[in-house]
Enzyme design. Structure first.
Site, PDB file in Angstrom:
ATOM      1  N   LYS A  20      -2.527 -13.402 -16.879  1.00  0.00           N
ATOM      2  CA  LYS A  20      -2.338 -14.832 -16.594  1.00  0.00           C
ATOM      3  C   LYS A  20      -0.995 -15.311 -17.158  1.00  0.00           C
ATOM      4  CE  LYS A  20      -4.934 -19.166 -17.586  1.00  0.00           C
ATOM      5  NZ  LYS A  20      -6.152 -19.708 -18.192  1.00  0.00           N
ATOM      6  N   SER A  66      -9.363 -22.540 -13.736  1.00  0.00           N
ATOM      7  CA  SER A  66      -7.941 -22.439 -13.512  1.00  0.00           C
ATOM      8  C   SER A  66      -7.508 -21.014 -13.204  1.00  0.00           C
ATOM      9  CB  SER A  66      -7.201 -22.930 -14.752  1.00  0.00           C
ATOM     10  OG  SER A  66      -7.491 -22.082 -15.865  1.00  0.00           O
ATOM     11  N   SER A 111     -13.031 -21.508 -17.265  1.00  0.00           N
ATOM     12  CA  SER A 111     -11.969 -20.966 -16.423  1.00  0.00           C
ATOM     13  C   SER A 111     -12.063 -19.482 -16.129  1.00  0.00           C
ATOM     14  CB  SER A 111     -10.610 -21.235 -17.054  1.00  0.00           C
ATOM     15  OG  SER A 111      -9.996 -22.265 -16.364  1.00  0.00           O
TER      16      SER A 111
HETATM   17  N1  GLN Z   1     -11.934 -26.855 -14.713  1.00  0.00           N
HETATM   18  C1  GLN Z   1     -11.361 -26.952 -16.016  1.00  0.00           C
HETATM   19  C2  GLN Z   1     -10.340 -28.121 -16.014  1.00  0.00           C
HETATM   20  O1  GLN Z   1     -10.229 -28.874 -15.201  1.00  0.00           O
HETATM   21  C3  GLN Z   1     -10.766 -25.614 -16.440  1.00  0.00           C
HETATM   22  C4  GLN Z   1     -10.652 -25.478 -17.944  1.00  0.00           C
HETATM   23  C5  GLN Z   1     -10.416 -24.123 -18.538  1.00  0.00           C
HETATM   24  O2  GLN Z   1     -11.367 -23.439 -18.920  1.00  0.00           O
HETATM   25  N2  GLN Z   1      -9.165 -23.723 -18.688  1.00  0.00           N
HETATM   26  O3  GLN Z   1      -9.608 -28.415 -16.844  1.00  0.00           O
END
Ligand code: GLN
Length: 484
Positions: A66, A141, A165
């Site tokens: 990532k 994400s 995420s």
């Molecule tokens: N869906 C989450 C957000 O909107 C993702 C968060 C994560 O675990 N990085 O921020």
């Protein structure tokens, strides 16, 4: 040779026994990336100089990384314009651990900007595509990485899970997403999103592959004061288990409210029956603080995000967005307004407010108190049972761009993964077959089971997930269109 029917474990074994050559494996994945990445748009750029790395346990196995993990000299931007081609001077400790185990990084997979958002729209580079249905998102994400592993453009991906995420995109793409207990892994030179929640970890095809990488990467780091001062080793006996005799598993009734999609509910109920067939004792229970988890999370997390993002001003890369400024403040405002995407700005504004001197007690302090009650809820539950299961998300993958105007609906879809993150618990999502989408398309999409165990009991988590996985084999199906 075709590696598509192999897992990471099997590829490593073949490398070890010299049945295949490291060049073959690397070239295989590079060729697949060249062939298919334009279809799912996962990689920002690829490392073709892999032979520079040394040899070790993983025998040069390539792993997708990532865009949040710093690697010396490799552009690492959190997929934000504000970090425009930033080249870090240090390696993240998890990268060091992988390099020492002789894995090679395939380099950077794009992400939602600074790991926030769910519908894969906030990357400065490209939008994500779900390999199961290309009109749908693989979720945020880390959707781009989940898509890369599901389409077999990497045997594993290194990712972070702050409150879902890893687990959510893994589920939407029918692969295994694992998040360890907070502190199992160093966050050193992993760009911070919400520091009391961030957990670096992996997306893989199988549960055992996750456990292999877990053993390599969980390690104390003197440079990171929340990392735990010992290493966790998984007992290999668990891979011989065929049933879940007499594990007590709880299904919290708060996780089955009416806003759970019908198709998802059916699949999860079937998965629970499967656990019962495997001799687990199932009980319906209550985790009463669950209803406060989203509100608590959406105060604590963005407060931490806004603090962490305050270090970015674009100035240190010698860019000035607008030459017309009368003060340093105005210069910072111009740069941050121009180079952050909307969600980063929304979270900075709202949560600077909850941290302000006037409202700190009413919001942030209250949220940290409720967080303690959520932890107590889990502690009480785990005095009586060994694991808790739930859906990972109330819905299947949305169509691309579907929810951009409705951030609140999007935030609600995080309801099942948030409580474990707030309580620092390990969690894993494992495939539970397919359900029909509730929109007019009626497409069949992957559904997933979320398993949570007490803090620092990763071995038990792997055991339950492995027995379930072996009994169902749902992840063996490959995304259509990527099979050859
Ligand atoms: N869906 C989450 C957000 O909107 C993702 C968060 C994560 O675990 N990085 O921020």
């Amino acid at each position: 040779m075709n590696f598509k029917d192999l897992s990471l474990e099997e590829i490593v074994l073949k490398l070890k026994n010299k049945e295949i050559k490291k060049e073959e494996v690397f070239t295989y994945f590079i060729e697949r990336i060249k062939k298919y990445d334009s279809k799912i748009q996962s990689y920002n750029f690829v490392n073709e100089n892999w032979l520079n790395t040394i040899e070790g346990t993983l025998y040069w196995l390539p792993i997708a990384v990532k865009d949040i993990f710093c690697e010396v000299g490799v552009p690492t931007t959190c997929s934000s314009k504000i970090l425009d081609w930033f080249k870090p001077p240090f390696n993240a400790t998890v990268i060091e651990n992988l390099v020492q185990a002789w894995a090679s990084s395939l380099w950077k997979v794009t992400m939602d900007e600074f790991a926030m958002w769910s519908t894969n729209e906030s990357s400065a580079f490209k939008k994500a595509i779900n390999p199961w249905w290309t009109s749908r998102i693989p979720w945020g994400s880390s959707g781009w990485s989940a898509a890369a592993v599901a389409a077999w453009l990497a045997p594993a991906a290194l990712w972070t899970d702050t409150w879902g995420s890893i687990r959510q995109p893994a589920s939407m793409c029918n692969i295994v997403g694992f998040k360890p207990s907070y502190g199992r892994n160093s966050r050193y030179w992993v760009m911070a999103m919400a520091s009391s929640l961030d957990c670096p970890w992996t997306l893989t095809k199988t549960v055992k592959d996750s456990a292999i990488l877990y053993e390599i990467m969980n390690w104390y780091d003197v440079k990171e004061n929340t990392s735990l001062p010992w290493k966790d080793i998984i007992n290999p006996e668990i891979w011989n288990k065929k049933d879940l005799k007499w594990y007590k598993i709880w299904v919290p009734k708060e996780y089955f409210e009416e806003w759970l999609d019908e198709g998802v509910r059916n699949r999860i109920e079937e998965a629970i029956m499967k656990l019962q067939e495997l001799w687990a004792e199932i009980k319906e229970v209550s985790l009463p603080m669950t209803k406060y988890a989203i509100a608590t999370y959406y105060i604590i997390m963005p407060a931490e995000v806004s603090t962490n993002l305050s270090r970015y001003d674009w100035l240190r890369f010698w860019h000035v967005s607008n030459e017309n400024y009368d003060s340093m403040d105005e210069l910072f405002i111009n740069n941050r307004s121009e180079w952050f995407w909307d969600e980063a700005k929304r979270r900075i504004m709202l949560w600077s407010y909850v941290l302000s001197a006037w409202f700190y007690d009413a919001y942030f302090k209250k949220a940290t108190q409720i967080r303690t009650l959520i932890i107590d809820d889990f502690n009480k539950a785990f005095e009586e049972v060994d694991a808790i299961v739930s859906p990972v998300s109330p819905n299947v993958a949305w169509k691309s761009w579907e929810k951009i105007d409705d951030p609140v609906k999007m935030y609600l879809s995080d309801a099942y993964t948030i409580p474990a993150s707030l309580a620092w618990l390990p969690g894993i999502s494992v495939p539970a077959w397919f359900a029909e989408s509730e929109d007019s398309e009626k497409e069949m999409l992957p559904v997933w089971l979320h398993i949570i165990t007490p803090r620092l009991t990763e071995e038990r988590l792997f055991e339950i997930a492995y027995v379930y996985e072996q009994a169902t084999k749902f992840a063996e199906k490959m995304a259509p269109g990527f099979e050859d």
